[in-house]
Design a protein around this motif. Structure first.
Motif, PDB file in Angstrom:
ATOM      1  N   THR A  97       0.833  -1.216   0.000  1.00 50.62           N
ATOM      2  CA  THR A  97       0.000   0.000   0.000  1.00 50.62           C
ATOM      3  C   THR A  97       0.863   1.260   0.000  1.00 50.62           C
ATOM      4  O   THR A  97       0.483   2.288  -0.579  1.00 50.62           O
ATOM      5  CB  THR A  97      -0.932   0.015   1.228  1.00 50.62           C
ATOM      6  OG1 THR A  97      -0.152  -0.085   2.422  1.00 50.62           O
ATOM      7  CG2 THR A  97      -1.898  -1.167   1.174  1.00 50.62           C
ATOM      8  N   LYS A  98       2.029   1.196   0.647  1.00 45.64           N
ATOM      9  CA  LYS A  98       2.909   2.367   0.712  1.00 45.64           C
ATOM     10  C   LYS A  98       3.531   2.711  -0.641  1.00 45.64           C
ATOM     11  O   LYS A  98       4.031   3.829  -0.819  1.00 45.64           O
ATOM     12  CB  LYS A  98       4.010   2.140   1.750  1.00 45.64           C
ATOM     13  CG  LYS A  98       3.517   2.176   3.183  1.00 45.64           C
ATOM     14  CD  LYS A  98       4.666   2.050   4.164  1.00 45.64           C
ATOM     15  CE  LYS A  98       4.168   2.137   5.602  1.00 45.64           C
ATOM     16  NZ  LYS A  98       5.278   2.031   6.574  1.00 45.64           N
ATOM     17  N   LEU A  99       3.519   1.751  -1.571  1.00 47.74           N
ATOM     18  CA  LEU A  99       4.007   2.057  -2.918  1.00 47.74           C
ATOM     19  C   LEU A  99       3.174   3.163  -3.557  1.00 47.74           C
ATOM     20  O   LEU A  99       3.678   3.972  -4.346  1.00 47.74           O
ATOM     21  CB  LEU A  99       3.973   0.804  -3.799  1.00 47.74           C
ATOM     22  CG  LEU A  99       5.057  -0.250  -3.568  1.00 47.74           C
ATOM     23  CD1 LEU A  99       4.787  -1.480  -4.422  1.00 47.74           C
ATOM     24  CD2 LEU A  99       6.437   0.314  -3.894  1.00 47.74           C
ATOM     25  N   PHE A 100       1.892   3.189  -3.231  1.00 45.31           N
ATOM     26  CA  PHE A 100       0.981   4.177  -3.808  1.00 45.31           C
ATOM     27  C   PHE A 100       0.840   5.411  -2.922  1.00 45.31           C
ATOM     28  O   PHE A 100       0.413   6.465  -3.383  1.00 45.31           O
ATOM     29  CB  PHE A 100      -0.395   3.549  -4.028  1.00 45.31           C
ATOM     30  CG  PHE A 100      -0.344   2.299  -4.877  1.00 45.31           C
ATOM     31  CD1 PHE A 100      -0.228   2.377  -6.258  1.00 45.31           C
ATOM     32  CD2 PHE A 100      -0.374   1.042  -4.285  1.00 45.31           C
ATOM     33  CE1 PHE A 100      -0.167   1.227  -7.021  1.00 45.31           C
ATOM     34  CE2 PHE A 100      -0.319  -0.108  -5.049  1.00 45.31           C
ATOM     35  CZ  PHE A 100      -0.217  -0.013  -6.435  1.00 45.31           C
ATOM     36  N   HIS A 101       1.219   5.295  -1.658  1.00 42.32           N
ATOM     37  CA  HIS A 101       1.137   6.418  -0.716  1.00 42.32           C
ATOM     38  C   HIS A 101       2.408   6.474   0.127  1.00 42.32           C
ATOM     39  O   HIS A 101       2.369   6.239   1.343  1.00 42.32           O
ATOM     40  CB  HIS A 101      -0.095   6.283   0.181  1.00 42.32           C
ATOM     41  CG  HIS A 101      -1.377   6.129  -0.568  1.00 42.32           C
ATOM     42  ND1 HIS A 101      -2.002   7.178  -1.214  1.00 42.32           N
ATOM     43  CD2 HIS A 101      -2.149   5.045  -0.787  1.00 42.32           C
ATOM     44  CE1 HIS A 101      -3.109   6.753  -1.802  1.00 42.32           C
ATOM     45  NE2 HIS A 101      -3.219   5.454  -1.555  1.00 42.32           N
ATOM     46  N   LEU A 171       9.756   0.230  -1.596  1.00 38.74           N
ATOM     47  CA  LEU A 171      10.286  -0.583  -2.696  1.00 38.74           C
ATOM     48  C   LEU A 171      11.439  -1.464  -2.225  1.00 38.74           C
ATOM     49  O   LEU A 171      11.476  -2.672  -2.495  1.00 38.74           O
ATOM     50  CB  LEU A 171      10.745   0.338  -3.828  1.00 38.74           C
ATOM     51  CG  LEU A 171      11.060  -0.332  -5.166  1.00 38.74           C
ATOM     52  CD1 LEU A 171       9.830  -1.031  -5.719  1.00 38.74           C
ATOM     53  CD2 LEU A 171      11.592   0.693  -6.159  1.00 38.74           C
ATOM     54  N   LEU A 172      12.372  -0.881  -1.494  1.00 43.80           N
ATOM     55  CA  LEU A 172      13.510  -1.651  -0.984  1.00 43.80           C
ATOM     56  C   LEU A 172      13.062  -2.698   0.038  1.00 43.80           C
ATOM     57  O   LEU A 172      13.592  -3.810   0.085  1.00 43.80           O
ATOM     58  CB  LEU A 172      14.539  -0.715  -0.356  1.00 43.80           C
ATOM     59  CG  LEU A 172      15.363   0.121  -1.341  1.00 43.80           C
ATOM     60  CD1 LEU A 172      16.212   1.130  -0.603  1.00 43.80           C
ATOM     61  CD2 LEU A 172      16.238  -0.770  -2.214  1.00 43.80           C
ATOM     62  N   SER A 173      12.078  -2.341   0.850  1.00 47.48           N
ATOM     63  CA  SER A 173      11.563  -3.295   1.836  1.00 47.48           C
ATOM     64  C   SER A 173      10.968  -4.522   1.157  1.00 47.48           C
ATOM     65  O   SER A 173      11.149  -5.654   1.619  1.00 47.48           O
ATOM     66  CB  SER A 173      10.500  -2.622   2.709  1.00 47.48           C
ATOM     67  OG  SER A 173      11.062  -1.570   3.451  1.00 47.48           O
ATOM     68  N   LEU A 174      10.261  -4.309   0.044  1.00 48.43           N
ATOM     69  CA  LEU A 174       9.663  -5.428  -0.698  1.00 48.43           C
ATOM     70  C   LEU A 174      10.738  -6.335  -1.286  1.00 48.43           C
ATOM     71  O   LEU A 174      10.639  -7.565  -1.215  1.00 48.43           O
ATOM     72  CB  LEU A 174       8.751  -4.899  -1.808  1.00 48.43           C
ATOM     73  CG  LEU A 174       7.422  -4.284  -1.361  1.00 48.43           C
ATOM     74  CD1 LEU A 174       6.715  -3.648  -2.548  1.00 48.43           C
ATOM     75  CD2 LEU A 174       6.529  -5.335  -0.733  1.00 48.43           C
ATOM     76  N   VAL A 175      11.775  -5.729  -1.863  1.00 52.21           N
ATOM     77  CA  VAL A 175      12.853  -6.519  -2.472  1.00 52.21           C
ATOM     78  C   VAL A 175      13.536  -7.396  -1.420  1.00 52.21           C
ATOM     79  O   VAL A 175      13.765  -8.597  -1.620  1.00 52.21           O
ATOM     80  CB  VAL A 175      13.887  -5.594  -3.145  1.00 52.21           C
ATOM     81  CG1 VAL A 175      15.119  -6.392  -3.575  1.00 52.21           C
ATOM     82  CG2 VAL A 175      13.272  -4.894  -4.349  1.00 52.21           C
ATOM     83  N   ILE A 176      13.848  -6.810  -0.269  1.00 57.70           N
ATOM     84  CA  ILE A 176      14.527  -7.546   0.799  1.00 57.70           C
ATOM     85  C   ILE A 176      13.635  -8.644   1.358  1.00 57.70           C
ATOM     86  O   ILE A 176      14.078  -9.768   1.611  1.00 57.70           O
ATOM     87  CB  ILE A 176      14.965  -6.578   1.912  1.00 57.70           C
ATOM     88  CG1 ILE A 176      16.043  -5.644   1.388  1.00 57.70           C
ATOM     89  CG2 ILE A 176      15.475  -7.345   3.126  1.00 57.70           C
ATOM     90  CD1 ILE A 176      16.339  -4.469   2.297  1.00 57.70           C
ATOM     91  N   SER A 177      12.345  -8.332   1.543  1.00 58.76           N
ATOM     92  CA  SER A 177      11.415  -9.318   2.108  1.00 58.76           C
ATOM     93  C   SER A 177      11.265 -10.528   1.203  1.00 58.76           C
ATOM     94  O   SER A 177      11.252 -11.669   1.666  1.00 58.76           O
ATOM     95  CB  SER A 177      10.048  -8.673   2.359  1.00 58.76           C
ATOM     96  OG  SER A 177      10.138  -7.655   3.325  1.00 58.76           O
ATOM     97  N   PHE A 178      11.160 -10.291  -0.115  1.00 58.63           N
ATOM     98  CA  PHE A 178      11.047 -11.412  -1.053  1.00 58.63           C
ATOM     99  C   PHE A 178      12.346 -12.226  -1.082  1.00 58.63           C
ATOM    100  O   PHE A 178      12.314 -13.461  -1.203  1.00 58.63           O
ATOM    101  CB  PHE A 178      10.716 -10.905  -2.464  1.00 58.63           C
ATOM    102  CG  PHE A 178       9.255 -10.621  -2.674  1.00 58.63           C
ATOM    103  CD1 PHE A 178       8.325 -11.658  -2.610  1.00 58.63           C
ATOM    104  CD2 PHE A 178       8.802  -9.339  -2.935  1.00 58.63           C
ATOM    105  CE1 PHE A 178       6.972 -11.414  -2.798  1.00 58.63           C
ATOM    106  CE2 PHE A 178       7.447  -9.090  -3.117  1.00 58.63           C
ATOM    107  CZ  PHE A 178       6.535 -10.118  -3.055  1.00 58.63           C
ATOM    108  N   PHE A 179      13.480 -11.540  -0.951  1.00 53.85           N
ATOM    109  CA  PHE A 179      14.762 -12.250  -0.918  1.00 53.85           C
ATOM    110  C   PHE A 179      14.842 -13.156   0.307  1.00 53.85           C
ATOM    111  O   PHE A 179      15.255 -14.326   0.214  1.00 53.85           O
ATOM    112  CB  PHE A 179      15.914 -11.241  -0.901  1.00 53.85           C
ATOM    113  CG  PHE A 179      17.254 -11.866  -0.635  1.00 53.85           C
ATOM    114  CD1 PHE A 179      17.897 -12.607  -1.616  1.00 53.85           C
ATOM    115  CD2 PHE A 179      17.868 -11.726   0.603  1.00 53.85           C
ATOM    116  CE1 PHE A 179      19.138 -13.192  -1.372  1.00 53.85           C
ATOM    117  CE2 PHE A 179      19.095 -12.309   0.861  1.00 53.85           C
ATOM    118  CZ  PHE A 179      19.729 -13.044  -0.134  1.00 53.85           C
ATOM    119  N   ILE A 180      14.448 -12.633   1.471  1.00 50.02           N
ATOM    120  CA  ILE A 180      14.487 -13.413   2.700  1.00 50.02           C
ATOM    121  C   ILE A 180      13.536 -14.603   2.617  1.00 50.02           C
ATOM    122  O   ILE A 180      13.864 -15.715   3.046  1.00 50.02           O
ATOM    123  CB  ILE A 180      14.157 -12.535   3.913  1.00 50.02           C
ATOM    124  CG1 ILE A 180      15.252 -11.491   4.116  1.00 50.02           C
ATOM    125  CG2 ILE A 180      13.994 -13.380   5.170  1.00 50.02           C
ATOM    126  CD1 ILE A 180      16.632 -12.073   4.378  1.00 50.02           C
TER     127      ILE A 180
END
Length: 300
Positions: A97-101, A171-180
């Motif tokens: 949701t934060k990607l849009f806000h 955006l960075l949080s999503l990348v790291i979370s998917f990596f983990i």
């Protein structure tokens, strides 16, 4: 450092920083840091549970647990992995949701807090990095997650000193979370298989059975059980039928050597009667059954 001390030290480091992070989040007025302090506090609880179970796992076998307490370490690894995966999924859901806000970030305070966080997490990661237990492996992944997360925060804080690209945070949080998640899920499945007494990873049971059957004096392999208690020590139970009972000791030694070459430390061998006796016994049983069947038909 022993696995028990390593896990306990990791617990105290994580708990201490969670408290520091909570205070800093209030001082900086950052809801993101406050939310992360709650996440770290949850991680500290998970590590604490793992630390207790790791301590229990070092006990010697007794009348209650005749196979020892090693499985408790696996239980700690499973709990930590579940919390790690759950936390990553929650972070993903929150940041979508934060990607849009995107929300503004307090750069100065977050930058220094990030430097402290990376230092603590690198130190904790070094403590458990060389650990061999599944528990330490999962904890090492946990500290990798936190380190990568805070490196991303530091980079973001630096960029946001010169721009207003606040979308970088989610955006960075999503990348790291998917990596983990890509690392945690296979680790969780690997630990779960050990917990369920699966054949140890990297062991081909059919090949082991074939090699045992090709040993001198072995007529057949009637039973072969391979498993590990903690992912480190491998165990085996072998039940074989010999060509002749006089070869029992030589055969046992050959079986034990073969399995130790394949990394099995604890081997239990059961030897059945020799093949000639086995066939004679089988023939007598069949004749007895046939005689009883014939007598039953004659009575009718």
């Amino acid at each position: 450092m022993s696995s028990k001390r390593a896990v306990w030290l990791a617990f105290f480091l994580n708990l201490s920083f969670a408290i520091v992070e909570f205070i800093a989040g209030g001082v900086f007025g950052s809801s993101a840091v406050l939310a992360d302090s709650v996440h770290d506090l949850g991680d500290a609880v998970a590590i604490g549970v793992s630390a207790v179970l790791e301590t229990i796992s070092n006990r010697e076998e007794d009348s209650r647990y005749t196979l020892g307490y090693k499985r408790f370490s696996l239980l700690g690894a499973l709990i930590t992995a579940v919390i790690l995966m759950t936390g990553s999924v929650l972070i993903i859901l929150e940041n979508l949701t934060k990607l849009f806000h995107p929300q503004p970030v307090n750069n100065e305070g977050i930058l220094w807090l990030g430097i402290i966080a990376v230092t603590i997490n690198v130190l904790a990661s070094l403590v458990v990095r060389n650990g061999k237990t599944k528990n330490e492996s999962i904890l090492s992944l946990h500290f990798l997650e936190d380190t990568l997360g805070w490196v991303a925060v530091i980079l973001m804080a630096i960029v946001l000193r010169f721009t207003d690209w606040y979308i970088l945070d989610p955006l960075l949080s999503l990348v790291i979370s998917f990596f983990i998640l890509s690392k945690a899920i296979p680790r969780f499945w690997s630990t779960l298989k050990i917990f369920l007494d699966a054949v140890p990873e990297g062991v081909d049971i059919e090949q082991v059975k074939s090699d045992l059957e090709q040993l001198d004096h072995v007529a057949s392999v009637n039973q072969l059980n391979l498993w590990t208690m903690d992912g480190l020590e491998k165990n085996a139970i072998v039940h074989v039928c010999l060509e002749h009972v006089k070869h029992m000791e030589v055969c046992k030694e050959s079986i034990r050597d073969l399995l130790k070459e394949r990394g099995f430390q604890n081997v239990t061998i059961e030897v059945d009667e020799d093949l000639a006796t086995h066939r004679s016994h089988k023939r007598n049983v069949e004749e007895l059954e046939a005689s009883q069947s014939h007598g039953h038909d004659h009575q009718h």
